[in-house]
Design a protein around this motif. Structure first.
Motif, PDB file in Angstrom:
ATOM      1  N   VAL A  46      60.479  36.064   7.045  1.00 21.41           N
ATOM      2  CA  VAL A  46      60.551  34.773   7.753  1.00 21.41           C
ATOM      3  C   VAL A  46      61.916  34.145   7.501  1.00 21.41           C
ATOM      4  CG1 VAL A  46      59.599  32.435   7.869  1.00 21.41           C
ATOM      5  CG2 VAL A  46      58.059  34.395   7.660  1.00 21.41           C
ATOM      6  N   ARG A  47      62.405  34.255   6.244  1.00 22.61           N
ATOM      7  CA  ARG A  47      63.719  33.698   5.945  1.00 22.61           C
ATOM      8  C   ARG A  47      64.785  34.332   6.818  1.00 22.61           C
ATOM      9  NH1 ARG A  47      64.428  31.097   1.566  1.00 22.61           N
ATOM     10  NH2 ARG A  47      63.021  32.389   0.316  1.00 22.61           N
ATOM     11  N   VAL A  69      63.852  27.295   1.225  1.00 20.76           N
ATOM     12  CA  VAL A  69      62.430  27.074   1.532  1.00 20.76           C
ATOM     13  C   VAL A  69      61.610  28.272   1.051  1.00 20.76           C
ATOM     14  CG1 VAL A  69      62.550  28.091   3.858  1.00 20.76           C
ATOM     15  CG2 VAL A  69      60.840  26.326   3.357  1.00 20.76           C
ATOM     16  N   GLU A  70      60.427  28.008   0.526  1.00 21.12           N
ATOM     17  CA  GLU A  70      59.606  29.095  -0.027  1.00 21.12           C
ATOM     18  C   GLU A  70      58.840  29.802   1.093  1.00 21.12           C
ATOM     19  OE1 GLU A  70      58.990  26.901  -4.275  1.00 21.12           O
ATOM     20  OE2 GLU A  70      57.246  27.983  -3.444  1.00 21.12           O
ATOM     21  N   VAL A  71      59.445  30.879   1.593  1.00 18.16           N
ATOM     22  CA  VAL A  71      58.799  31.668   2.642  1.00 18.16           C
ATOM     23  C   VAL A  71      59.007  33.151   2.350  1.00 18.16           C
ATOM     24  CG1 VAL A  71      59.010  29.977   4.519  1.00 18.16           C
ATOM     25  CG2 VAL A  71      60.923  31.516   4.044  1.00 18.16           C
ATOM     26  N   ASP A  72      58.250  33.964   3.060  1.00 15.24           N
ATOM     27  CA  ASP A  72      58.404  35.410   2.986  1.00 15.24           C
ATOM     28  C   ASP A  72      59.834  35.788   3.432  1.00 15.24           C
ATOM     29  OD1 ASP A  72      56.477  38.039   3.323  1.00 15.24           O
ATOM     30  OD2 ASP A  72      58.246  38.013   4.643  1.00 15.24           O
ATOM     31  N   ALA A  87      54.476  28.951  15.896  1.00 17.63           N
ATOM     32  CA  ALA A  87      54.507  28.412  14.514  1.00 17.63           C
ATOM     33  C   ALA A  87      54.488  26.876  14.507  1.00 17.63           C
ATOM     34  CB  ALA A  87      55.758  28.907  13.787  1.00 17.63           C
TER      35      ALA A  87
END
Ligand SMILES: CCCCC/C=C\C/C=C\C/C=C\C/C=C\CCCC(=O)SCCNC(=O)CCNC(=O)[C@H](O)C(C)(C)COP(=O)(O)OP(=O)(O)OC[C@H]1O[C@@H](n2cnc3c(N)ncnc32)[C@H](O)[C@@H]1OP(=O)(O)O
Ligand SMILES: Cc1cc2nc3c(=O)[nH]c(=O)nc-3n(C[C@H](O)[C@H](O)[C@H](O)COP(=O)(O)OP(=O)(O)OC[C@H]3O[C@@H](n4cnc5c(N)ncnc54)[C@H](O)[C@@H]3O)c2cc1C
Length: 572
Positions: A458-459, A452-455, A516
């Motif tokens: 966050v990952r 997933v495209e996250v910071d 979130a």
């Protein structure tokens, strides 16, 4: 879905208009028929119910008793409820709200029965909302929860509808009564597959709501002494509170990601089916049935864990948790009772296992069944590595599917009929199917957090949550992993201690993880889960609004208590 669940006020509900009636037109009507009904439904110019379940049958659709008999002389279908048990029973909105219904009925033409098909029936007048001639309607009475929805009953006394009211995208009846076969008889069930898929997101949202409420409240609530003389700690500091809540929080994320996969799968497979390729239908049915059953069951249990973790105030309707539990409990029965749905998944797994035994390479969510080595390789595993955890769940599922299938083969070799062998192994089959779905959820969770495209920060948190979810599953089902030595006692101990470390790791991010979900107070409807954390003053305000507080001395005192007290005092 949450918006759709908002009823229009007590006593009526158009949830099912949105999530069942309208999608049935979209999925089962011809282009011609869509022109006639779809816009009316989308603009709520008509309100509909999905009338399939009857008083006597819900699970066994092929056993439904309502009939739709074609009359070629008038080119009409005659809809009839031949018995008391054929009364349509449970459909949301059917009692008082809907003026139309898609009615699932046994189709008869030229004296032959072709099984259950969907028919559009107007049930109330568009002028005065009175039931149409031959139609008897009513509400089925109070339920465990969701009493804003008028789940109703309907009886049809030889109600005539035009031939064109049979939803004919797949199967058709020509003017002369000729029946035209659909590509698959199960296409009439397509709306159920769609709706089961949406239940995965409903479950995720419900568990997200419950964990938001419980985690926030556990930061507000201070109780007991962890160390003598020190101030009372937030109850979220207790490891037992974390052990109750964080696996539910992790499951909410896991199910949220699983619903993404389900939606994508549903879209791509139904897209192929539009082009005539039915090959994905069996996998779609098995996945939606299994995920619906698994996620709704875990969610209902998880919401009750959250309720209990909030003490007395969790038991109050002020918390919002009893209502959430009641709604989630409905999801375990509606749209295919969980046991029956998980058995459908088991049926698919047994079939795939047999194919892999015959040398066929399996694909999709069952590919691992042919790839997993039967011989366990014991040894010190790295229980914090996601790949190791995913492999463990897949090995467990493959072993349990193989065991159940071989058990069934053994019963048949002893001379049992297939159906009897199936029934005598159905507990094993259910457990194997649950293990299969659990392994899918873990794998999908791991793949999502890795891609997933996250910071990166966050990952890292999501990875900890995925480890926590997987380690919790392994420790809760340790026996399954130990049985063939695939995991050792040392592995399980390592999993337990790593789980404890994950609880502590997730603690600092717990509030951020529930925030979130971005669930507004108006959706949460919970004094305990308020975003501003001002629980106590709002709990007092909430209680003061209780109807019992309208008068200082309730009328029941004068009616019952006063004379009772008086007579007891007179005897002293
Ligand atoms: C935000 C917070 C939310 C929390 C919640 C809050 C509030 C909510 C509160 C209230 C709301 C709750 C609920 C409201 C929402 C929705 C309402 C629900 C609406 C309903 O409740 S609406 C009625 C649903 N009612 C069912 O759900 C009936 C289930 N019963 C069946 O569905 C069938 O009866 C089955 C499948 C059990 C047997 O069917 P059967 O007897 O014909 O088939 P059989 O078992 O013989 O299998 C022969 C071959 O067909 C294949 N096969 C079967 N089905 C297939 C399919 N669909 N697609 C593709 N293949 C299929 C098999 O895989 C096999 O394949 P093979 O031969 O290759 O193995
Ligand atoms: C809140 C709510 C909303 C609903 N909304 C709608 C709606 O809008 N439209 C609609 O048509 N229906 C609706 N339903 C009905 C719902 O679809 C049925 O209740 C459901 O399909 C289960 O069928 P049943 O109630 O007849 O239970 P049954 O099928 O009688 O099941 C009872 C028990 O028997 C067991 N059982 C049954 N068959 C098997 C089997 N083959 N193997 C093992 N065990 C078995 C089940 O596990 C279950 O525990 C709703 C129900 C609820 C609770």
């Amino acid at each position: 879905m949450a918006a759709a669940l908002q009823t229009l006020g007590g006593g009526i509900g158009i949830t099912l208009h949105w999530i069942a009636f309208t999608p049935t037109i979209e999925q089962q009507a011809t282009e011609e028929q869509k022109k006639k009904w779809l816009k009316l439904a989308q603009d709520v110019a008509i309100v509909g119910a999905y009338a399939q379940t009857e008083m006597g049958h819900g699970t066994f659709v092929r056993g439904l008793e309502t009939t739709a008999t074609y009359d070629p002389s008038t080119q009409e279908f005659v809809i009839n409820s031949p018995t008391l048990t054929s009364t349509k029973w449970w459909p949301g909105g059917l009692g008082k709200t809907a003026n139309h219904a898609t009615v699932m009925a046994q189709l008869y033409t030229r004296g032959k029965c072709y099984g259950p098909h969907n028919f559009m029936v107007q049930i109330r007048s568009l002028e005065n909302h009175q039931p149409c001639p031959g139609v008897t309607l009513g509400d089925i009475g109070p339920k465990m929860e969701s009493n804003g929805n008028d789940n109703g009953f309907a009886r049809f006394d030889h109600v005539r509808i035009p031939r064109e009211n049979m939803l004919m995208k797949f199967a058709r009846v020509e003017a002369d009564g000729t029946y035209v076969q659909p590509p698959s008889s199960k296409l009439a069930y397509s709306n159920m597959v769609y709706l089961r898929g949406t239940f995965v997101m409903s479950a995720a949202q419900a568990l997200a709501s419950a964990t938001t409420i419980a985690v926030r409240y556990s930061c507000v609530r201070r109780q007991s002494e962890m160390k003598p003389g020190e101030p009372e700690p937030q109850i979220l500091e207790y490891q037992t509170q974390q052990y109750k809540l964080f696996p539910q929080l992790a499951a909410a994320y896991a199910f949220w990601f699983a619903s993404w996969f389900m939606t994508q799968q549903h879209g791509s497979i139904t897209g192929s089916m539009e082009k005539g390729d039915m090959s994905g239908l069996a996998e779609l049915h098995a996945l939606s049935a299994g995920l619906k059953s698994y996620t709704t069951a875990v969610t209902a249990r998880g919401i009750d864990v959250c309720r209990m973790a909030c003490g007395g105030h969790g038991y109050s309707h002020a918390s919002g948790l009893p209502a959430l539990f009641g709604g989630a409990a409905a999801l375990c029965t509606a749209e295919g009772e969980n046991t029956v749905m998980m058995l459908q998944t088991a049926r698919y797994l047994v079939k795939c296992f047999a194919q892999s035994q015959a040398g066929k390479r399996l694909t999709g969510t069952v590919a691992y069944l042919s790839a997993v080595q039967p011989s366990p390789v014991a040894g010190n595993r790295n229980m914090s590595d996601l790949g190791t955890l995913v492999a463990a769940f897949q090995h467990r599922a493959a072993r349990m599917v193989r065991h159940a299938a071989m058990q069934m083969q053994g019963e048949m070799q002893k001379g049992k009929a297939r159906e009897d062998a199936w029934n005598s192994c159905s507990v094993l089959l259910i457990k194997a199917a649950e293990a299969h779905v659990h392994s899918f959820v873990v794998r999908n969770f791991a793949e999502t957090v890795q891609t997933v495209e996250v910071d990166e920060s966050v990952r890292a948190v999501l990875t900890s949550l995925c480890q926590l979810y997987s380690l919790y599953g392994i420790t809760e089902h340790a026996g399954d992993f130990l049985k063939d030595g695939y995991l050792t006692g040392r592995d399980i101990d390592a999993a337990s201690s790593h789980l404890s470390a994950m609880l502590a790791r997730v603690r600092p991010d717990a509030v951020a993880l529930v925030d979130a979900f971005d669930l507004h107070d108006k959706i949460l409807r919970s004094v305990l889960g308020r975003y501003d954390g001002r629980v106590y003053e709002h709990l007092y305000e909430w209680a003061k609004k209780s109807p019992l507080n309208k008068s200082e001395v309730h009328e029941s005192y004068y009616k019952y208590l006063q004379p009772f007290l008086k007579s007891n005092r007179a005897k002293l």
